[in-house]
Design a protein around this motif. Structure first.
Motif, PDB file in Angstrom:
ATOM      1  N   GLU A 259       0.842  -1.207   0.000  1.00 34.88           N
ATOM      2  CA  GLU A 259       0.000   0.000   0.000  1.00 34.88           C
ATOM      3  C   GLU A 259       0.871   1.250   0.000  1.00 34.88           C
ATOM      4  O   GLU A 259       1.004   1.957   0.997  1.00 34.88           O
ATOM      5  N   THR A 260       1.446   1.530  -1.161  1.00 32.70           N
ATOM      6  CA  THR A 260       2.374   2.652  -1.295  1.00 32.70           C
ATOM      7  C   THR A 260       1.614   3.918  -1.703  1.00 32.70           C
ATOM      8  O   THR A 260       1.711   4.389  -2.845  1.00 32.70           O
ATOM      9  N   VAL A 261       0.856   4.456  -0.774  1.00 33.56           N
ATOM     10  CA  VAL A 261       0.090   5.692  -0.994  1.00 33.56           C
ATOM     11  C   VAL A 261       0.892   6.849  -0.399  1.00 33.56           C
ATOM     12  O   VAL A 261       0.953   7.009   0.819  1.00 33.56           O
ATOM     13  N   SER A 262       1.511   7.645  -1.241  1.00 32.40           N
ATOM     14  CA  SER A 262       2.417   8.692  -0.755  1.00 32.40           C
ATOM     15  C   SER A 262       1.698   9.809  -0.025  1.00 32.40           C
ATOM     16  O   SER A 262       2.315  10.534   0.768  1.00 32.40           O
ATOM     17  N   THR A 263       0.398   9.969  -0.264  1.00 33.76           N
ATOM     18  CA  THR A 263      -0.342  11.021   0.430  1.00 33.76           C
ATOM     19  C   THR A 263      -0.706  10.641   1.859  1.00 33.76           C
ATOM     20  O   THR A 263      -1.192  11.480   2.610  1.00 33.76           O
TER      21      THR A 263
ATOM     22  N   PHE B 178      17.127   3.165 -15.211  1.00 31.55           N
ATOM     23  CA  PHE B 178      15.848   3.207 -14.497  1.00 31.55           C
ATOM     24  C   PHE B 178      15.864   4.321 -13.460  1.00 31.55           C
ATOM     25  O   PHE B 178      16.845   4.483 -12.727  1.00 31.55           O
ATOM     26  N   LEU B 179      14.786   5.074 -13.417  1.00 32.91           N
ATOM     27  CA  LEU B 179      14.591   6.099 -12.386  1.00 32.91           C
ATOM     28  C   LEU B 179      13.189   5.906 -11.835  1.00 32.91           C
ATOM     29  O   LEU B 179      12.196   6.192 -12.504  1.00 32.91           O
ATOM     30  N   ILE B 180      13.109   5.385 -10.607  1.00 35.42           N
ATOM     31  CA  ILE B 180      11.820   5.006 -10.022  1.00 35.42           C
ATOM     32  C   ILE B 180      11.646   5.722  -8.690  1.00 35.42           C
ATOM     33  O   ILE B 180      12.380   5.465  -7.738  1.00 35.42           O
ATOM     34  N   GLU B 181      10.687   6.621  -8.635  1.00 37.37           N
ATOM     35  CA  GLU B 181      10.447   7.374  -7.409  1.00 37.37           C
ATOM     36  C   GLU B 181       9.172   6.904  -6.713  1.00 37.37           C
ATOM     37  O   GLU B 181       8.416   6.085  -7.249  1.00 37.37           O
ATOM     38  N   SER B 182       8.933   7.435  -5.527  1.00 36.20           N
ATOM     39  CA  SER B 182       7.736   7.080  -4.762  1.00 36.20           C
ATOM     40  C   SER B 182       7.032   8.312  -4.217  1.00 36.20           C
ATOM     41  O   SER B 182       6.289   8.237  -3.243  1.00 36.20           O
ATOM     42  N   MET B 183       7.269   9.453  -4.874  1.00 36.95           N
ATOM     43  CA  MET B 183       6.631  10.706  -4.458  1.00 36.95           C
ATOM     44  C   MET B 183       5.941  11.395  -5.628  1.00 36.95           C
ATOM     45  O   MET B 183       5.712  12.611  -5.599  1.00 36.95           O
ATOM     46  N   ALA B 184       5.589  10.636  -6.645  1.00 40.03           N
ATOM     47  CA  ALA B 184       4.985  11.224  -7.848  1.00 40.03           C
ATOM     48  C   ALA B 184       3.655  11.897  -7.551  1.00 40.03           C
ATOM     49  O   ALA B 184       3.311  12.907  -8.171  1.00 40.03           O
ATOM     50  N   HIS B 185       2.901  11.339  -6.609  1.00 45.17           N
ATOM     51  CA  HIS B 185       1.593  11.901  -6.282  1.00 45.17           C
ATOM     52  C   HIS B 185       1.684  12.925  -5.155  1.00 45.17           C
ATOM     53  O   HIS B 185       0.658  13.351  -4.620  1.00 45.17           O
ATOM     54  N   CYS B 186       2.892  13.324  -4.826  1.00 39.47           N
ATOM     55  CA  CYS B 186       3.117  14.406  -3.859  1.00 39.47           C
ATOM     56  C   CYS B 186       4.022  15.477  -4.475  1.00 39.47           C
ATOM     57  O   CYS B 186       4.838  16.089  -3.793  1.00 39.47           O
TER      58      CYS B 186
END
Length: 249
Positions: A53-57, A185-193
């Motif tokens: 559940e990787t929900v950055s918000t 590869f460039l993979i982030e986890s803050m795209a929705h923030c």
């Protein structure tokens, strides 16, 4: 195809021959055969990554990102990608002014030949919030298969398209073929923030991107079940102010 689901397309499995592959030992046919053989593996990997559940918000629940990032790093390393995670920095919560750590960003390099072009594959692990009150009839973080469709948060957008790139690399390896290009590869986890911290990391690690010829965004849905969507422009916000004045006649 809707925002939450993706159709499993397996039209080649019902054909006796593959398109444009008269030679039975052609590389393209071997590649398609390997994709069909490994179908369940691809689905299982997608099921696993959707389960995070990787929900950055969710600012108070960032602990689940580490497990997802570690899982993806292991998946990349297994493909002979030289990959590592980079600390993005800290984020200040707007309401309480509490300082929290942002999820790490992943950078990976898969280089076969110096004279081949290099593309940058950008993707993100974080997804938007999802719950039953939004209209979900199944748990959005437990991928389910109904008929020819897979349902889960991130299946058709974000995680699903990203995993397609990893699966493509895996298929080439399994078929005994070499990729015709190099990949960063460039993979982030803050795209929705707002992609906080991304610009800083890009500046600090610019040496990884100097040879990049083009950028592919691995986060778009297909236009239809058989028509992919290739992103070649920019997504921006245009803001304008309109003033109107009434003049009596």
């Amino acid at each position: 195809m809707n925002y939450h689901s993706v159709k499993i397309v397996s039209e080649y499995s019902s054909r006796k021959s593959f398109p444009n592959t008269r030679n039975t030992s052609s590389p393209l046919k071997r590649l398609f055969q390997m994709v069909l053989i490994k179908r369940e593996c691809y689905v299982n990997d997608l099921w696993e990554i959707v389960g995070h559940e990787t929900v950055s918000t969710r600012l108070n629940d960032r602990s689940k990102f580490k497990r997802a990032i570690d899982w993806l790093l292991k998946r990349l390393v297994a493909l002979d990608v030289v990959a590592f995670s980079e600390h993005l920095g800290m984020q200040i919560m707007p309401d309480s002014f509490k300082i929290i750590r942002m999820p790490n960003i992943i950078i990976g390099l898969l280089k076969y030949c110096a004279d081949k072009p290099t593309i940058l594959v950008y993707g993100n692990l974080d997804v938007e919030e999802a719950s039953f009150k939004d209209g979900w009839v199944t748990d959005p973080f437990v991928m389910s298969e109904q008929g020819n469709y897979l349902y889960g948060r991130g299946v058709a957008l974000d995680k699903g398209p990203l995993m397609c790139w990893l699966n493509a690399v895996q298929a080439y390896r399994d078929a005994g073929l070499r990729l015709p290009l190099n990949i960063v590869f460039l993979i982030e986890s803050m795209a929705h923030c707002g992609s906080l911290g991304l610009e800083t990391v890009l500046q600090q690690r610019i040496s990884f991107f100097r040879e990049v010829s083009c950028v592919v965004i691995a986060g778009r849905r297909w236009q239809s079940n058989t028509t992919p969507c290739i992103i070649y422009g920019l997504r921006v916000a245009s803001i304008a102010e309109l003033y109107m004045r009434h003049f009596p006649i």
